[in-house]
Design a protein around this motif. Structure first.
Motif, PDB file in Angstrom:
ATOM      1  N   VAL A 172       4.947 -37.021  39.794  1.00 42.20           N
ATOM      2  CA  VAL A 172       5.091 -35.620  39.420  1.00 42.20           C
ATOM      3  C   VAL A 172       6.577 -35.279  39.372  1.00 42.20           C
ATOM      4  O   VAL A 172       7.388 -35.888  40.075  1.00 42.20           O
ATOM      5  N   GLN A 173       6.928 -34.323  38.539  1.00 39.16           N
ATOM      6  CA  GLN A 173       8.315 -33.892  38.451  1.00 39.16           C
ATOM      7  C   GLN A 173       8.675 -32.983  39.613  1.00 39.16           C
ATOM      8  O   GLN A 173       7.792 -32.342  40.210  1.00 39.16           O
ATOM      9  N   SER A 211       3.172 -29.943  41.671  1.00 41.15           N
ATOM     10  CA  SER A 211       2.170 -29.884  42.731  1.00 41.15           C
ATOM     11  C   SER A 211       1.189 -31.047  42.626  1.00 41.15           C
ATOM     12  O   SER A 211       0.958 -31.577  41.536  1.00 41.15           O
ATOM     13  N   LEU A 212       0.639 -31.407  43.750  1.00 44.00           N
ATOM     14  CA  LEU A 212      -0.441 -32.381  43.827  1.00 44.00           C
ATOM     15  C   LEU A 212      -1.377 -31.974  44.953  1.00 44.00           C
ATOM     16  O   LEU A 212      -0.949 -31.337  45.925  1.00 44.00           O
ATOM     17  N   LEU A 223       7.222 -29.744  45.140  1.00 44.22           N
ATOM     18  CA  LEU A 223       7.572 -31.097  45.563  1.00 44.22           C
ATOM     19  C   LEU A 223       9.009 -31.431  45.185  1.00 44.22           C
ATOM     20  O   LEU A 223       9.528 -30.972  44.144  1.00 44.22           O
ATOM     21  N   ASN A 224       9.642 -32.234  46.025  1.00 49.57           N
ATOM     22  CA  ASN A 224      10.988 -32.719  45.730  1.00 49.57           C
ATOM     23  C   ASN A 224      11.045 -34.217  46.010  1.00 49.57           C
ATOM     24  O   ASN A 224      10.092 -34.808  46.540  1.00 49.57           O
ATOM     25  N   SER A 225      12.156 -34.819  45.693  1.00 52.08           N
ATOM     26  CA  SER A 225      12.275 -36.270  45.780  1.00 52.08           C
ATOM     27  C   SER A 225      12.070 -36.784  47.205  1.00 52.08           C
ATOM     28  O   SER A 225      11.620 -37.922  47.399  1.00 52.08           O
ATOM     29  N   GLU A 226      12.378 -35.953  48.186  1.00 45.85           N
ATOM     30  CA  GLU A 226      12.210 -36.382  49.575  1.00 45.85           C
ATOM     31  C   GLU A 226      10.744 -36.453  49.989  1.00 45.85           C
ATOM     32  O   GLU A 226      10.438 -36.965  51.065  1.00 45.85           O
ATOM     33  N   ASP A 227       9.865 -35.947  49.165  1.00 47.08           N
ATOM     34  CA  ASP A 227       8.427 -36.046  49.452  1.00 47.08           C
ATOM     35  C   ASP A 227       7.838 -37.355  48.945  1.00 47.08           C
ATOM     36  O   ASP A 227       6.657 -37.625  49.179  1.00 47.08           O
ATOM     37  N   THR A 253       4.974 -39.970  44.086  1.00 48.55           N
ATOM     38  CA  THR A 253       6.329 -40.187  43.595  1.00 48.55           C
ATOM     39  C   THR A 253       6.804 -38.926  42.886  1.00 48.55           C
ATOM     40  O   THR A 253       6.146 -38.462  41.948  1.00 48.55           O
ATOM     41  N   VAL A 254       7.908 -38.393  43.359  1.00 47.75           N
ATOM     42  CA  VAL A 254       8.482 -37.193  42.756  1.00 47.75           C
ATOM     43  C   VAL A 254       9.771 -37.600  42.066  1.00 47.75           C
ATOM     44  O   VAL A 254      10.734 -38.012  42.708  1.00 47.75           O
ATOM     45  N   SER A 255       9.754 -37.497  40.754  1.00 44.56           N
ATOM     46  CA  SER A 255      10.896 -37.967  39.985  1.00 44.56           C
ATOM     47  C   SER A 255      10.939 -37.275  38.641  1.00 44.56           C
ATOM     48  O   SER A 255       9.897 -36.977  38.044  1.00 44.56           O
ATOM     49  N   SER A 256      12.154 -37.039  38.166  1.00 39.75           N
ATOM     50  CA  SER A 256      12.308 -36.463  36.830  1.00 39.75           C
ATOM     51  C   SER A 256      12.451 -37.573  35.804  1.00 39.75           C
ATOM     52  O   SER A 256      12.575 -37.288  34.607  1.00 39.75           O
TER      53      SER A 256
END
Length: 116
Positions: A11-12, A16-17, A84-88, A113-116
């Motif tokens: 997810v970006q 949300s998930l 969500l952010n990358s630290e999640d 995985t949280v990534s753009s």
């Protein structure tokens, strides 16, 4: 008893998930249940707990963004994750807890995985 986690994915940031923890062999409404996560190279950490009486606890890092809840009819515990952010980014696991410690064997978890 067996717990099966699902619902992870990519997810970006800001997305949300909703994670699910389907239980068999135990009735989740009668136990305290927790979500944990393990990021690459880090130890597994406690994220959220819903006590048998319904009181909820959250790690400071997720407070206000994550919500843990149960569906007793489905015998499933959920973790709604917003903002969500990358630290999640981590593998997320659920477990029954007693005296603050996990009781059951760990399942396979579900990757977030949280990534753009």
């Amino acid at each position: 008893a067996q717990l099966v986690e699902s619902g992870g994915g990519m997810v970006q940031p800001g997305g949300s998930l909703r994670l699910s923890c389907a239980a068999s062999g135990i009735v989740v409404s009668t136990y305290s249940m927790s979500w944990y996560r393990q990021a690459p190279g880090k130890e597994r950490e406690l994220v959220a707990t819903v006590l048998s009486g319904g009181v909820r606890w959250y790690a400071d890092s997720v407070k206000g963004r994550f919500t843990v809840f149960r569906d007793n009819d489905k015998n499933t515990v959920y973790l709604q994750m917003n903002s969500l952010n990358s630290e999640d980014t981590a593998v997320y696991y659920c477990n029954r807890v007693r005296d603050g410690r996990p009781v059951l064997s760990w399942g396979q978890g579900t990757q977030v995985t949280v990534s753009s």
